[in-house]
Scaffold this active site. Structure first.
Site, PDB file in Angstrom:
ATOM      1  N   PRO A   1       6.503  35.051  29.638  1.00 27.88           N
ATOM      2  CA  PRO A   1       6.099  34.147  30.719  1.00 27.88           C
ATOM      3  C   PRO A   1       7.329  33.606  31.450  1.00 27.88           C
ATOM      4  O   PRO A   1       8.298  33.189  30.813  1.00 27.88           O
ATOM      5  CB  PRO A   1       5.363  33.023  29.982  1.00 27.88           C
ATOM      6  CG  PRO A   1       4.945  33.625  28.690  1.00 27.88           C
ATOM      7  CD  PRO A   1       6.024  34.595  28.333  1.00 27.88           C
TER       8      PRO A   1
ATOM      9  N   CYS B   1      10.959  26.185  25.493  1.00 25.09           N
ATOM     10  CA  CYS B   1      11.442  25.647  26.764  1.00 25.09           C
ATOM     11  C   CYS B   1      12.658  24.742  26.552  1.00 25.09           C
ATOM     12  O   CYS B   1      12.579  23.763  25.815  1.00 25.09           O
ATOM     13  CB  CYS B   1      10.332  24.871  27.456  1.00 25.09           C
ATOM     14  SG  CYS B   1      10.849  24.118  29.011  1.00 25.09           S
TER      15      CYS B   1
ATOM     16  N   ARG C   1      13.905  38.312  31.856  1.00 21.40           N
ATOM     17  CA  ARG C   1      14.696  38.516  33.070  1.00 21.40           C
ATOM     18  C   ARG C   1      15.001  39.985  33.357  1.00 21.40           C
ATOM     19  O   ARG C   1      15.265  40.354  34.501  1.00 21.40           O
ATOM     20  CB  ARG C   1      16.006  37.724  32.951  1.00 21.40           C
ATOM     21  CG  ARG C   1      15.807  36.204  32.931  1.00 21.40           C
ATOM     22  CD  ARG C   1      17.123  35.475  32.676  1.00 21.40           C
ATOM     23  NE  ARG C   1      17.668  35.808  31.364  1.00 21.40           N
ATOM     24  CZ  ARG C   1      18.958  35.819  31.078  1.00 21.40           C
ATOM     25  NH1 ARG C   1      19.848  35.527  32.007  1.00 21.40           N
ATOM     26  NH2 ARG C   1      19.367  36.125  29.866  1.00 21.40           N
TER      27      ARG C   1
ATOM     28  N   GLY D   1      15.526  38.652  24.178  1.00 25.38           N
ATOM     29  CA  GLY D   1      16.881  38.284  24.566  1.00 25.38           C
ATOM     30  C   GLY D   1      17.746  39.482  24.888  1.00 25.38           C
ATOM     31  O   GLY D   1      17.982  40.346  24.034  1.00 25.38           O
TER      32      GLY D   1
ATOM     33  N   LYS E   1       5.988  31.604  20.344  1.00 27.64           N
ATOM     34  CA  LYS E   1       7.298  32.037  20.829  1.00 27.64           C
ATOM     35  C   LYS E   1       8.244  30.853  20.702  1.00 27.64           C
ATOM     36  O   LYS E   1       7.901  29.737  21.101  1.00 27.64           O
ATOM     37  CB  LYS E   1       7.220  32.517  22.273  1.00 27.64           C
ATOM     38  CG  LYS E   1       8.517  33.107  22.819  1.00 27.64           C
ATOM     39  CD  LYS E   1       8.285  33.744  24.192  1.00 27.64           C
ATOM     40  CE  LYS E   1       9.549  34.433  24.696  1.00 27.64           C
ATOM     41  NZ  LYS E   1      10.598  33.472  25.077  1.00 27.64           N
TER      42      LYS E   1
END
Length: 373
Positions: A4, A89, A216, A192, A129
Site C-alpha cells: 500500500p 507507518c 517503490r 525492502g 505488515k
C-alpha cells in the site's frame, strides 16, 4: 504483493499492475476509525473494480475495538477477500501519538489489536505488515511476529528497516531471514529494496521468505509484476530461465508512453470521468515513468503540467517512441529515500512495553482521518 502506498495504490494503479502480471494488490491504507464512521473518503478508497479479485484492503488503527469494528464491517458487507493491518507507518504525526511503527513497542496493545481483528475477520485471511522496530535499540519485530502468529494471522510481512530509517540506507534482509527462522507456521513476506525481478529472487534465496512485497520499485514501472511472475515461474521450474529472461521487460519509450496513457485512462474512470482530476494525479508519476530515458526537460515539464488526454497525446507525438530501453539509467531506486530521522514518540513511551499508562484519548488522535501513512 503490491505494498500500500498513499496516493498511489488506488483502483486505477492496482488494475494497471494486474494487467501486466500476477499478485496480490493491496489498497491504500484506510484509517479504521474513518471506516467505522463511514466517511465518504474511506468508503471511496475501499471500492474495488469488478475485475479485482481477490480484493485486498489495508487497515490502520490504534484502538482494538475500533479496528475490530472496521474489520467486521468489511466482512459483513462483503467488501474484502483479504485484510492487512499496518504497523509500519513512520510518519511523525502518527508515531508521536503512539501509532504506526511505534505501536508494536506496546506489546499488549499490539496483541489486543491483532487478536480482535483476527476474530472479527473470521474466514477472511488477515495479515500484518511491520518494520523491525523503532530503531536498532528498540526492535520489536520478533516479539510482534510471535504474537501475531499466536493470534492466528495468515501471513506476516516485514520491511527490513526501522522507523527511524524511513526509506534511507539499505534494507536489512538478514532480519527477514531471522523472522523466517523464528516463525514456522505461517508465511513470511519480505519487503525492502526490490527494484527488479532479480532482486526479488535474490531476497527469497537469501532469506528463505515465502513471498515479496513490492513498494517503490513499481513506481513508473507497473510491468514489474509481469517480470516477477516470469522470474518466479522460472524459479518453480514452470518455464526455463531463458524464457523468463525473454519475458523481462526492457521497454522502448513507446511502451512506457502507452503505460502512462493507460494509467491516466484508468484514473479518469476512478475519478468518475473527471479528466482534469485524473491528469493532475498522473503528473506525480511522470519522473518515475521516464526515469533514465532521454526525454528532454521541456517535455518532462510539459507532461508534469498536462491537463487532458488530448494534450498528453500531443506531447507524446513529439517524442521518439522507438527510443530504446536505457538500461542502468532506468534501474535501481525509485521514490525518495530521505535520511534517518529521530522517531517522534509520546512522552515516556519507551519506559515500558505495556500500555497501562496510555491516555487512549490522546492515542486515538493518531487515527485521524487525515493522518496518512
Amino acid at each position: 504483493m503490491l505494498a500500500p502506498m498513499a496516493g498511489i495504490t488506488n483502483t486505477a494503479f492496482r488494475r494497471l499492475c494486474r494487467e501486466y502480471g500476477a499478485g496480490l494488490y493491496v489498497s491504500e491504507m484506510i484509517t479504521s476509525r474513518a471506516l467505522v464512521e463511514r466517511t465518504p473518503a474511506s468508503l471511496r478508497l475501499i471500492k474495488h473494480h469488478e475485475s479485482e479479485t481477490p480484493r485486498s484492503i489495508q487497515l490502520y488503527g490504534v484502538d482494538p475495538k475500533t479496528v475490530s469494528e472496521a474489520v467486521r464491517f468489511l466482512v459483513d458487507q462483503d467488501l474484502a477477500d483479504h485484510i492487512d493491518l499496518n504497523f509500519g507507518c513512520p510518519v511523525p504525526k502518527v508515531t508521536r501519538k503512539g501509532g504506526g511503527s511505534a505501536l508494536p513497542w506496546k506489546s499488549d496493545l499490539f496483541r489486543a489489536i491483532v487478536e480482535g481483528a483476527v476474530r472479527s475477520a473470521g474466514d477472511i485471511p488477515l495479515t500484518v505488515k511491520m518494520r523491525k522496530g523503532i530503531d536498532e535499540d528498540h526492535l520489536t519485530y520478533l516479539d510482534a511476529a510471535r504474537a501475531a502468529e499466536g493470534a492466528g494471522v495468515a501471513a506476516i510481512a516485514l520491511h527490513g528497516r526501522t522507523a527511524n530509517q524511513f526509506y534511507s540506507g539499505q534494507a536489512d534482509w538478514s532480519s527477514i531471514a531471522t523472522l523466517k527462522e523464528t516463525i514456522t507456521s505461517v508465511p513470511v513476506l519480505g519487503n525492502g529494496d526490490i527494484w527488479s525481478a532479480d532482486d526479488a529472487i535474490r531476497m527469497v534465496r537469501e532469506t528463505g521468505c515465502d513471498g515479496v512485497v513490492v513498494g517503490r520499485g513499481c513506481l513508473g514501472r507497473p510491468w514489474l509484476f509481469g517480470d516477477l511472475a516470469a522470474a518466479f515461474r522460472a524459479e518453480a521450474g514452470e518455464i526455463t530461465a531463458e524464457e523468463a529472461a525473454a519475458s523481462i521487460a526492457q521497454p522502448p519509450l513507446g511502451f512506457v508512453m502507452d503505460a502512462m496513457r493507460r494509467h491516466t485512462e484508468l484514473l479518469v474512470e476512478f475519478y468518475d470521468d473527471d479528466e482534469p482530476h485524473a491528469c493532475r494525479d498522473i503528473r506525480k508519476h511522470v519522473a518515475w515513468y521516464f526515469k533514465g530515458y532521454g526525454v528532454g526537460g521541456d517535455t518532462r515539464r510539459a507532461l508534469a503540467a498536462v491537463e487532458s488526454l488530448e494534450q498528453m497525446d500531443e506531447i507524446f507525438a513529439t517524442m521518439d517512441a522507438s527510443l530504446p530501453y536505457p538500461g542502468e539509467g532506468a534501474e535501481g531506486q525509485r521514490g525518495r529515500a530521505g535520511s534517518p530521522k529521530r522517531v517522534v514518540l509520546p512522552d515516556r513511551w519507551l519506559e515500558s512495553r505495556t500500555s497501562e499508562n496510555i491516555d487512549y484519548a490522546d492515542l486515538a488522535d493518531a487515527e485521524r482521518d487525515d493522518s496518512g501513512g
